[in-house]
Design an enzyme around this catalytic site. Structure first.
Site, PDB file in Angstrom:
ATOM      1  N   ASP A  31     -15.538   0.182  -5.403  1.00 11.22           N
ATOM      2  CA  ASP A  31     -15.642   1.454  -6.716  1.00 11.22           C
ATOM      3  C   ASP A  31     -15.166   2.401  -6.321  1.00 11.22           C
ATOM      4  O   ASP A  31     -15.208   3.402  -7.036  1.00 11.22           O
ATOM      5  CB  ASP A  31     -17.330   1.431  -6.582  1.00 11.22           C
ATOM      6  CG  ASP A  31     -18.061   0.182  -6.952  1.00 11.22           C
ATOM      7  OD1 ASP A  31     -17.355  -0.595  -7.639  1.00 11.22           O
ATOM      8  OD2 ASP A  31     -19.186  -0.149  -6.284  1.00 11.22           O
TER       9      ASP A  31
ATOM     10  N   ARG B 103       0.863  -1.369  -0.110  1.00  8.17           N
ATOM     11  CA  ARG B 103       0.110   0.023   0.121  1.00  8.17           C
ATOM     12  C   ARG B 103       0.860   1.190  -0.031  1.00  8.17           C
ATOM     13  O   ARG B 103       0.485   2.262  -0.692  1.00  8.17           O
ATOM     14  CB  ARG B 103      -0.912   0.028   1.233  1.00  8.17           C
ATOM     15  CG  ARG B 103      -2.077   1.135   1.150  1.00  8.17           C
ATOM     16  CD  ARG B 103      -3.057   0.720   2.186  1.00  8.17           C
ATOM     17  NE  ARG B 103      -4.116   1.883   2.213  1.00  8.17           N
ATOM     18  CZ  ARG B 103      -5.084   1.758   1.395  1.00  8.17           C
ATOM     19  NH1 ARG B 103      -5.375   0.692   0.472  1.00  8.17           N
ATOM     20  NH2 ARG B 103      -6.059   2.826   1.407  1.00  8.17           N
TER      21      ARG B 103
END
Length: 436
Positions: free
Chosen positions: A121, A97
Site C-alpha cells: 500500500d 528497482r
C-alpha cells in the site's frame, strides 16, 4: 530454469579483470537524460540489470550507439516522456528497482516523472522513501493515481534547499543530486552517501557543467545550473567482484591476480579480508592473492571474537558480507557476521550448512561462522540462488567443495556478474552452464 554445474575442489590459477561497477553504471547511465548532447560511457558491465536499463532508455527514444559491448554513446535529444507513463514501462521497470533513478533526471530536465507503484500500500521500502522525500523538499508535488498505478512527480521548477537525509542512501543521494543539479539556487545535502559511485557521478556531472562541491564527504553542495552538456566517462571496476575474487582465491587455495582493481577506490575492503588472515598483496593497481594452506581470523586485543559488519561508506559494504561469510568457512577461528542493513541477506546459510559448514544463524541479522581449518571439505549439493550476492557466495562454496554442486536460478547471478562461468573457466574452474 538455467543452472550452473560445478565440480569443485580444484585449485585455480591465473589473472582475472573485474567488470565495471554495476551500482555505478545504473546511476551514470540514468544521468544521460540530463543533457541533449552526446555522452560516451565506457567499461559498462555486460549484465542483465544494466542492459535492461539501456533497453529502457532506447524505448524512451534515446539514441544509443554500442560500438563495443562495454561502450555506449547516448544522446537524449528527443525523449519520449510519455513512455514513462506507459504499461510497457511499468512492466519492464518492475524487473529493475534501479529504474527509480530515472526520476531525478526527468524532474530536473522535463519537470515531471513517473514511478510505478511497487507491491503493497505504501511507496515501498524505506530507501525509496529517501528519494521521494528529497524530491518533495526540492519542491516536487507527489501523488499516487490509482487509475493508472503510478506515482506522479511534477514541478514548475525545482528549488534549492538545505536537507538532511534520514539515511545515507546511495541511490537516494544520486537521484537527489541529479535533480538538484538543474534546480534554482543552492542545495545542500547533509548525511549524503559518499561511496566511490557517488563521487564518480558528481565528477561526471561537474564535467557536464554542474557545480557540485564536497565530493567524497557527507555534505554535498550543489549550485543549480540551467544547462548540462555532453561528456565522456569511464566506470570504475566493480569492488564487489574484487572482493569476491579475493574470497574465491582463499577458499580454493588458489593463486590469483586481480588486474586493474582500482586500489584507491576500494577503501577498507582489502583490510577486512586481511582480518580473516588472507594474504592480500597490493602490486601497483593489481591485487595478488597467493595460495594459502591456512588463514587465521584475527581477534580483538582483549581476545574477543572478531565481528565484521556493514556500515555506510567509508565502512564495509553490505554487498560483500555474504562473501566474507563464505570465506570464513575454511578459516582457522570464528567470526560474527552482522548484517545491519538488510534482514534477508543471511537466509542462504542453510545451504552452506547442508554443505558441511559450521554456522550458527543467531537471528535474521547475525551469524557466527566457526572455521573448519580445512580439516574437512564442503560437499557438493543441489541448491538455488536467492539473490545476486548470495549466488556469488554459493558459487565460491561450490568451487571449493568436493563433488558436484548444482546451482539453480542462476538468472539472479547473471543480473550482477557478466560471463562469470566463462571467466572462471579461464582460471581452471570446472563449471558449465546447463539450460533447463
Amino acid at each position: 530454469m538455467n543452472a550452473f554445474e560445478v565440480r569443485g575442489g580444484k585449485k585455480l590459477n591465473g589473472e582475472i579483470v573485474p567488470q565495471g561497477a554495476k551500482n555505478e553504471a545504473l546511476q551514470i547511465i540514468s544521468a544521460v537524460l540530463l543533457t541533449p548532447e552526446k555522452v560516451t560511457i565506457t567499461n559498462i558491465p555486460d549484465i542483465v540489470d544494466v542492459n535492461l536499463l539501456i533497453e529502457l532508455l532506447g524505448e524512451m527514444n534515446v539514441k544509443i550507439e554500442r560500438p563495443q559491448r562495454d561502450t555506449c554513446i547516448f544522446q537524449a535529444d528527443d525523449v519520449d516522456i510519455d513512455y514513462l507513463h506507459s504499461e510497457r514501462f511499468k512492466k519492464k521497470s518492475g524487473r529493475l528497482r534501479g529504474s527509480v533513478m530515472l526520476a531525478g533526471p526527468m524532474l530536473a530536465r522535463y519537470k515531471k516523472a513517473f514511478i510505478p507503484k511497487p507491491g503493497g500500500d505504501k511507496i515501498g521500502r524505506r530507501r525509496l522513501d529517501t528519494h521521494v522525500i528529497g524530491f518533495e523538499k526540492l519542491g516536487a508535488a507527489f501523488n499516487y493515481h490509482a487509475e493508472d498505478g503510478f506515482f506522479h512527480l511534477t514541478t514548475n521548477k525545482l528549488q534549492g534547499v538545505n536537507m538532511l537525509l534520514d539515511e545515507p542512501s546511495v541511490t537516494g543521494t544520486a537521484n537527489i543530486v541529479m535533480a538538484a543539479s538543474m534546480a534554482n539556487g543552492i542545495t545542500t545535502i547533509y548525511n549524503a552517501a559518499c561511496e566511490p559511485y557517488i563521487q564518480q557521478l558528481c565528477s561526471m556531472l561537474n564535467r557536464m557543467g554542474a557545480k557540485i562541491s564536497g565530493i567524497g564527504s557527507n555534505l554535498l553542495t550543489i549550485e543549480g545550473v540551467d544547462y548540462l552538456g555532453g561528456t565522456a566517462h569511464r566506470i570504475l571496476p566493480d569492488m564487489i567482484e574484487v572482493g569476491s575474487f579475493i574470497g574465491l582465491a582463499a577458499m580454493t587455495q588458489s593463486d590469483i591476480r586481480i588486474k586493474n582493481a582500482s586500489i584507491d577506490h576500494l577503501g577498507i575492503i582489502p583490510d577486512k579480508f586481511r582480518q580473516l588472515g588472507i594474504t592480500v598483496n597490493i602490486e601497483g593497481d593489481d591485487i595478488h592473492i597467493p595460495e594459502q594452506e591456512i588463514y587465521e581470523v584475527s581477534r580483538y586485543f582483549d581476545g574477543g571474537v572478531l565481528t565484521i559488519y556493514d556500515h555506510p561508506w567509508p565502512g564495509f559494504t553490505p554487498d560483500l558480507l555474504s562473501i566474507v561469510l563464505v570465506t570464513a568457512i575454511q578459516a582457522k577461528g570464528s567470526v560474527l557476521i552482522h548484517q545491519k542493513m538488510f534482514e534477508s541477506r543471511l537466509f542462504f546459510v542453510d545451504k552452506l550448512i547442508d554443505m558441511g559448514a559450521q554456522i550458527i544463524l543467531c537471528d535474521p541479522h547475525r551469524a557466527v561462522v566457526i572455521g573448519l581449518e580445512r580439516e574437512q571439505k564442503l560437499r557438493g549439493i543441489t541448491m538455488s540462488s536467492p539473490d545476486i550476492r548470495a549466488g556469488q557466495a554459493l558459487l565460491i562454496a561450490a568451487l571449493s567443495a568436493e563433488g558436484k554442486s548444482v546451482i539453480q536460478n542462476i538468472e539472479q547471478i547473471d543480473r550482477g556478474y557478466q560471463y562469470i562461468d566463462e571467466r572462471l573457466r579461464k582460471l581452471g574452474a570446472d563449471i558449465k552452464r546447463v539450460e533447463g
